[in-house]
Write a protein that holds these residues in place. Sequence first.
Motif, PDB file in Angstrom:
ATOM      1  N   PHE A  36       0.862  -1.180   0.000  1.00 15.27           N
ATOM      2  CA  PHE A  36       0.000   0.000   0.000  1.00 15.27           C
ATOM      3  C   PHE A  36       0.895   1.226   0.000  1.00 15.27           C
ATOM      4  N   PHE A 111      -8.969   1.919  -0.270  1.00 15.97           N
ATOM      5  CA  PHE A 111      -8.681   0.494  -0.178  1.00 15.97           C
ATOM      6  C   PHE A 111      -9.577  -0.398  -1.040  1.00 15.97           C
ATOM      7  N   THR A 137     -12.588  -8.303  -1.955  1.00 16.76           N
ATOM      8  CA  THR A 137     -12.648  -7.128  -1.087  1.00 16.76           C
ATOM      9  C   THR A 137     -13.638  -7.356   0.058  1.00 16.76           C
ATOM     10  N   LEU A 268      -2.218  -3.293  -3.711  1.00 15.25           N
ATOM     11  CA  LEU A 268      -3.241  -2.294  -4.017  1.00 15.25           C
ATOM     12  C   LEU A 268      -2.743  -1.208  -4.953  1.00 15.25           C
TER      13      LEU A 268
END
Length: 394
Positions: A36, A111, A137, A268
């Motif tokens: 991330f 996210f 997710t 991500l």
Amino acid sequence: YDPSLKNNLGRYVDFVKKYLSEFTDFHRLSQPRMFFNGDLCDDLLLTNKFDVLSRLSLAQQQAIKKELEFITSNDNKVHPSLKTNQDSIHSKISFYEASCKNHGTTFHELFVEPFFQKVLRISTKNIPSIFHRAGWTPLFYPETLLSQFSNTPQKLKPTYFYYPNSTYFGSFIESIENKLTSCSNVKIIKSFQMKDLDLSCGKVASLEGKIKFDKIAWGSDIAALADHLKIDMHEETDLKKKRANTTMCFLKLHRENRDFMHEIITDLDSDSPFYRVTNQTLCSNINNSYDQVIMESSTEGWQEFDLDNQSIFSKVIKKYDISFKSILSYDVKSFSGMSIPSSLAMERFNKTKIKIEEQFPQVFLIGKSSGYDSNTLNDQIIQSLKIAAQEESS
């Protein structure tokens, strides 16, 4: 066990572990890591670890907290606790709406949306909330998220993944097939064709001869079975799921100077098209002279990054500590991969299933014909064990 109920599978995972232990030894993997903003941290999407929130800027943390405070102080008609079955409100609203009304817009855009689009290449606005896991997710309780900004953060039960002590994941399937083959009361027919099946008479023809049966378990396509049985579906004919285009890169890496030391990484970030990278050799816990690594992306992402260009590919994989010079061989395959479900297709599927069950009670629907969203390996094992238990007791 009911394959039509969301989250029903989790109650029976121990049955799967017990059954598979008869065919293979397996071990628990380390929990996946996640990229991330270029940093490697504990995975949020698959394993419910929230430490990444502390890496956000103060402004981002404050925005998420403020949105969650508003959500939790008002009546929430799309709370994740209502996501219990396929008739819930979550089958009628988009995942975008459900996520924003439970996570807040800031968390969603940081996210949820980026990863979902990276995997399936569609917006969360175009898929029902009940299928949020189609893109891997989560849909968290807003109370759980808000608590992460307090002195007493809620800790969710960790998600663990298990892997056989073998060079590849499907090795235990061969063991199951070998056991079946050795059973004197089992006959394996490999020449079966749909036209050879006569349900009304309980017969199936094959090159091995005609076989009579009282009951049959059907684990293949439900649309093909409905068509064979001449079930009148009128407008309910489009039962096939749309699928996302997937490209997988299989690497064989030199082991002497091992670079890629993680079992599973999710990503991500937009600086790479890969959403998951798996070191199968590390996962198998077996010493090889090389590492086998699988890198997964959407086909569109692969093409947009022009990864067929060796120079560009070499730069992208550096992120995962893989040097191009360590690659002994690699293979790239593209195919129609992960399914993209819809409420309409689910409704049509359920109508077809009901008609088959009503008109042909001698048919057990298992696997991908058992439920619109119940086609995992765990599901299929549990369904088969359930049929065996029913037959044994009857």
